[in-house]
Design a protein around this motif. Structure first.
Motif, mmCIF file in Angstrom:
data_model
loop_
_atom_site.group_PDB
_atom_site.id
_atom_site.type_symbol
_atom_site.label_atom_id
_atom_site.label_comp_id
_atom_site.label_asym_id
_atom_site.label_seq_id
_atom_site.Cartn_x
_atom_site.Cartn_y
_atom_site.Cartn_z
ATOM 1 N N VAL A 76 -5.833 4.071 -6.777
ATOM 2 C CA VAL A 76 -6.961 4.579 -6.003
ATOM 3 C C VAL A 76 -6.906 6.103 -5.960
ATOM 4 C CG1 VAL A 76 -8.143 4.552 -3.772
ATOM 5 C CG2 VAL A 76 -6.923 2.505 -4.572
ATOM 6 N N ASP A 77 -7.992 6.751 -6.357
ATOM 7 C CA ASP A 77 -8.085 8.196 -6.214
ATOM 8 C C ASP A 77 -8.633 8.482 -4.822
ATOM 9 O OD1 ASP A 77 -8.333 10.902 -6.375
ATOM 10 O OD2 ASP A 77 -9.296 10.922 -8.347
ATOM 11 N N ALA A 78 -7.730 8.803 -3.886
ATOM 12 C CA ALA A 78 -8.133 9.081 -2.504
ATOM 13 C C ALA A 78 -8.140 10.575 -2.203
ATOM 14 C CB ALA A 78 -7.204 8.349 -1.534
ATOM 15 N N ILE A 120 -1.623 1.906 -5.356
ATOM 16 C CA ILE A 120 -1.117 3.280 -5.349
ATOM 17 C C ILE A 120 -2.284 4.207 -5.032
ATOM 18 C CG2 ILE A 120 0.064 5.085 -6.657
ATOM 19 C CD1 ILE A 120 1.764 2.589 -6.218
ATOM 20 N N PHE A 121 -2.153 4.990 -3.959
ATOM 21 C CA PHE A 121 -3.181 5.942 -3.564
ATOM 22 C C PHE A 121 -2.730 7.355 -3.919
ATOM 23 C CE2 PHE A 121 -3.832 2.294 -0.903
ATOM 24 C CZ PHE A 121 -5.183 2.245 -0.624
ATOM 25 N N ASP A 122 -3.563 8.074 -4.656
ATOM 26 C CA ASP A 122 -3.325 9.507 -4.875
ATOM 27 C C ASP A 122 -4.025 10.244 -3.743
ATOM 28 O OD1 ASP A 122 -2.666 11.970 -5.993
ATOM 29 O OD2 ASP A 122 -4.507 12.040 -7.159
ATOM 30 N N LEU A 155 0.861 -1.179 0.000
ATOM 31 C CA LEU A 155 0.000 0.000 0.000
ATOM 32 C C LEU A 155 0.902 1.234 0.000
ATOM 33 C CD1 LEU A 155 -2.740 -0.946 2.627
ATOM 34 C CD2 LEU A 155 -2.677 -1.453 0.168
ATOM 35 N N ILE A 156 0.906 1.973 -1.097
ATOM 36 C CA ILE A 156 1.811 3.109 -1.285
ATOM 37 C C ILE A 156 0.984 4.361 -1.553
ATOM 38 C CG2 ILE A 156 3.705 4.049 -2.673
ATOM 39 C CD1 ILE A 156 4.352 1.112 -3.465
ATOM 40 N N VAL A 157 1.143 5.375 -0.718
ATOM 41 C CA VAL A 157 0.403 6.619 -0.907
ATOM 42 C C VAL A 157 1.335 7.679 -1.482
ATOM 43 C CG1 VAL A 157 0.801 7.455 1.463
ATOM 44 C CG2 VAL A 157 -1.174 8.277 0.167
#
Length: 261
Positions: free
Chosen positions: A110-112, A192-194, A76-78
């Motif tokens: 993931v568009d967070a 990948i979380f943005d 899990l990479i932000v």
């Protein structure tokens, strides 16, 4: 006689389980991305493609435990930044595209950035239900909102509807359960979380604290040292923070990217 939809069930008749909805499939305009100078599977050995090959390698090594014990939830990479406009979404999309080129990995992007989502816009796609909708509706499953793309190893989870309680939703038990499912359900998946910018919203630090790895994008010659220090202070609880020094112009018309751990 009652209408058909009012007929009672026949005794002893087996009820078939409802079929799971087929995943939505969307077409990313890869030619458009390539013209924008972004990473694509068939884009060749461009400067951006080579830079993100360098950027992804230590992240993948830590996620897999190649340098020792694997980081908990290291897949899990932000990707975040101190302030808006530093290029975090550009970096998140390019990083996801680059990792999707790996032979044995699938990627979920993931568009967070739930207040100002832009991943779908960058990819040339329209708004869709997503992360916030799952957290607001217990009956909605992850598979209901994930978008499969024409890049076989890349899927996208949109931000979904805006909500004034986004920080609380991202810090909720539902979010922790969702992250656990995302991290553990597929052993070969990198997510990948943005994220929103750290110094603008409270959602970013809440999200980063739940990630295995953090990538902080810093805009060259624009972001102040004070802003970087404050962003790093907010990331103190995170054990694995990486920096991308973005928008370095080595000569007119060129963009280079530096990576520092």
């Amino acid at each position: 006689m009652p209408p058909n939809d009012a007929l009672p069930e026949q005794s002893g008749a087996a009820r078939l389980p409802a079929a799971a909805p087929a995943p939505r499939h969307v077409e990313i305009d890869l030619d458009r991305l390539r013209q924008l100078g972004m990473v694509t599977h068939d884009g060749g050995r461009t400067p951006a493609a080579e830079d993100f090959r360098l950027i992804k390698r230590p992240l993948l090594r830590r996620a897999r435990g190649e340098d020792g014990a694997a980081i908990p939830q290291g897949n899990l990479i932000v990707v975040t930044s101190a302030l808006p406009g530093e290029g975090k979404t550009y970096c998140a999309v390019n990083l996801a595209m680059s990792i999707a080129m790996e032979r044995d990995i699938t990627v979920l992007l993931v568009d967070a950035d739930v207040a100002r989502p832009s991943v779908l816009k960058v990819l040339g796609l329209g708004a869709e239900p997503g992360l916030m909708d799952i957290l607001l509706n217990d009956q909605l499953a992850l598979a209901d909102v994930i978008l499969r793309t024409n890049v076989a190893t890349l899927s996208v989870l949109p931000a979904g509807r805006a909500n004034k309680h986004a920080t609380e939703l991202l810090a909720s038990r539902s979010m922790r359960r969702l992250l656990k499912e995302i991290a553990e359900r597929y052993a070969d998946r990198v997510v990948i979380f943005d994220s929103p910018p750290l110094l603008i919203t409270t959602e970013a630090s809440v999200l980063a604290a739940q990630m295995g790895q953090v990538v902080l994008v810093v805009e060259a010659e624009t972001t102040t040292q004070h802003a970087v220090r404050e962003a790093l202070r907010q990331l103190d609880p995170c054990a694995h923070v990486n920096l991308i020094y973005n928008k370095i112009r080595a000569f007119p018309g060129s963009d280079y990217y530096g990576y520092y751990d």
